[in-house]
Design a protein around this motif. Structure first.
Motif, PDB file in Angstrom:
ATOM      1  N   TRP A 106       0.835  -1.202   0.000  1.00 33.80           N
ATOM      2  CA  TRP A 106       0.000   0.000   0.000  1.00 33.80           C
ATOM      3  C   TRP A 106       0.868   1.249   0.000  1.00 33.80           C
ATOM      4  O   TRP A 106       2.011   1.230   0.466  1.00 33.80           O
ATOM      5  CB  TRP A 106      -0.929   0.032   1.217  1.00 33.80           C
ATOM      6  N   LEU A 107       0.313   2.320  -0.536  1.00 31.67           N
ATOM      7  CA  LEU A 107       0.967   3.631  -0.587  1.00 31.67           C
ATOM      8  C   LEU A 107       0.001   4.694  -0.097  1.00 31.67           C
ATOM      9  O   LEU A 107      -1.196   4.606  -0.352  1.00 31.67           O
ATOM     10  CB  LEU A 107       1.352   3.989  -2.027  1.00 31.67           C
ATOM     11  N   SER A 108       0.512   5.708   0.575  1.00 28.04           N
ATOM     12  CA  SER A 108      -0.325   6.818   1.006  1.00 28.04           C
ATOM     13  C   SER A 108       0.503   8.097   1.003  1.00 28.04           C
ATOM     14  O   SER A 108       1.650   8.094   1.450  1.00 28.04           O
ATOM     15  CB  SER A 108      -0.872   6.565   2.418  1.00 28.04           C
ATOM     16  N   LEU A 109      -0.082   9.173   0.497  1.00 29.33           N
ATOM     17  CA  LEU A 109       0.578  10.473   0.472  1.00 29.33           C
ATOM     18  C   LEU A 109       0.098  11.340   1.618  1.00 29.33           C
ATOM     19  O   LEU A 109      -1.062  11.269   2.023  1.00 29.33           O
ATOM     20  CB  LEU A 109       0.285  11.195  -0.835  1.00 29.33           C
ATOM     21  N   SER A 110       0.977  12.176   2.129  1.00 31.01           N
ATOM     22  CA  SER A 110       0.584  13.145   3.142  1.00 31.01           C
ATOM     23  C   SER A 110      -0.338  14.177   2.512  1.00 31.01           C
ATOM     24  O   SER A 110      -0.309  14.391   1.291  1.00 31.01           O
ATOM     25  CB  SER A 110       1.815  13.828   3.734  1.00 31.01           C
ATOM     26  N   PRO A 111      -1.179  14.839   3.301  1.00 34.72           N
ATOM     27  CA  PRO A 111      -2.096  15.841   2.750  1.00 34.72           C
ATOM     28  C   PRO A 111      -1.402  16.933   1.958  1.00 34.72           C
ATOM     29  O   PRO A 111      -1.967  17.460   0.999  1.00 34.72           O
ATOM     30  CB  PRO A 111      -2.789  16.405   4.001  1.00 34.72           C
TER      31      PRO A 111
END
Length: 413
Positions: free
Chosen positions: A20-25
């Motif tokens: 999984w990947l997630s970007l900061s706001p």
């Protein structure tokens, strides 16, 4: 057929596939969760690893990055909260008795779904279970939250919607933990769902090859979208249009209010496993290891992004991110067998990452066959796709030739 994007940078410190990947706001940091049991924080500016998050006792299934904290969940049945500056584990959330499949942070609450057939709501600050949602007869795969402002006239505290391999979706009252409605009609596992919270409508996609629209307050089935010939793997809701990606190798665009199909996007050579709409462009990720950019109005294919060796299953928005598992398929098949309603023949595993951020697009990927690619930069056509050029980031699990996992930066015109 359209040109391709060029690689800008590679992050290659993981020793297992990126799940999984997630970007900061603000788009400045990227969080990756891996088969190696760790998560890593990266700078999107130069691709350097800022922090190594260690503590899970099994592979990381999902992650979410917020301004001041990172959240990960794992096959070790736990969820962890991390300090994004130091990498220190701040909290361990214990209670699930099987693999934690998904997490969602909203309204200072943490929601989770698990193969133990439950969903849970946790206090983000205390790490304690606030509510337990029991009633599904099989794995809970997906979840979405409708906050109190959208539904407060009917249900104070908001609603949680969950989809399961038991062929149902359920609507839960977050404040009480009670099941508000059970959405029955699908004849196969519910793989994906999206909410139109202001309209109080849920759209679900299933292995029965249909998309269905539901009133989440009354539980009434409003419409059935029937033209797909394979499992519906992913959904996107934009401007009163529903986009559905399927194992039949197509994406279909439907009018959300009537169920009328208005467009079909072809050109994929395998299942469509990820979708993201941005500024008039529809981006897709597929089991053929390609990402594509289509003109959302005409359906014309504008770009093909090559380089990955396996299924692309995640798309975000601020710096296009593709994460993928390019290893052997055994682990993915084991997970599918646990979920009773998803079969090996579907050729899919849990999706790799999706979150919407301003002017950022991110994709993730899953196991397929072949070897890991060698990443080579290419030229990017100067003509924009209805928007100015945006950076793009990809994550990948190295295949049999390589032992490390990579995240790759691209430029998307």
């Amino acid at each position: 057929m359209g040109g391709g994007g060029s690689a800008l940078r590679v992050c290659a410190d993981h020793r297992g596939g990126i799940n999984w990947l997630s970007l900061s706001p603000d788009g400045q940091r990227l969080l990756t969760g891996s088969e190696d049991g760790t998560a890593r924080l990266w700078s999107t500016a130069d691709g350097t690893c800022c922090a190594l998050l260690q503590g899970h006792e099994s592979y990381v299934t999902f992650c979410q990055l917020e301004d001041e904290a990172a959240f990960t969940c794992s096959a070790d049945c736990t969820i962890r909260k991390w300090d994004v500056l130091t990498g220190q584990c701040l909290q361990v959330f214990r209670g699930h008795t099987s693999i934690v499949n998904r997490i969602l942070v909203a309204d200072n609450q943490l929601f989770s779904s698990s193969y133990d057939r439950t969903a849970r709501a946790w206090s983000v600050d205390r790490g304690q279970v606030a509510r337990e949602f029991r009633g599904h007869r099989n794995c809970v795969l997906t979840l979405a939250y409708a906050g109190a402002p959208c539904v407060e006239e009917a249900v104070a505290g908001g609603l949680l919607v969950t989809g399961s391999t038991d062929a149902t979706a359920k609507v839960w009252q977050v404040a009480s933990g009670c099941c508000h409605q059970t959405l029955r009609g699908h004849t196969g596992a519910v793989l994906c769902l999206v909410l139109d919270a202001p309209g109080r409508t849920a759209f679900t996609g299933s292995t029965d090859a249909t998309v269905r629209a539901w009133d989440i307050l009354s539980g009434q089935q409003l419409r059935v979208f029937r033209e797909h010939q394979g499992s519906v793997i992913c959904l996107e809701l934009v401007n009163r249009h529903v986009y559905s990606g399927s194992a039949d190798r197509t994406v279909k665009c439907w009018l959300a209010d009537t169920g009328e199909r208005v467009r079909t996007f072809t050109a994929h050579r395998h299942s469509v496993s990820a979708l993201k709409y941005h500024a008039g462009t529809l981006f897709t990720g597929s089991g053929d290891a390609r990402a594509r950019a289509f003109d959302a109005q005409s359906g014309a294919l504008r770009r093909v992004f090559r380089g990955h060796a396996f299924v692309i299953n995640c798309i975000q928005e601020k710096t296009l991110i593709l994460g993928k598992i390019e290893g052997r398929r055994r682990r993915g098949r084991e997970r599918m067998r646990r979920s009773d309603g998803i079969t090996d023949s579907m050729d899919m595993t849990p999706p790799v990452a999706t979150r919407s951020l301003p002017r950022v697009l991110a994709l993730g990927s899953l196991p397929h066959q072949g070897h890991a690619p060698s990443w080579v930069g290419g030229t990017v056509p100067a003509r924009p796709l209805g928007a100015r050029a945006r950076p793009l980031t990809l994550g990948s699990k190295a295949g049999m030739r390589r032992s490390q996992t990579t995240a790759v930066g691209l430029l998307v015109p």
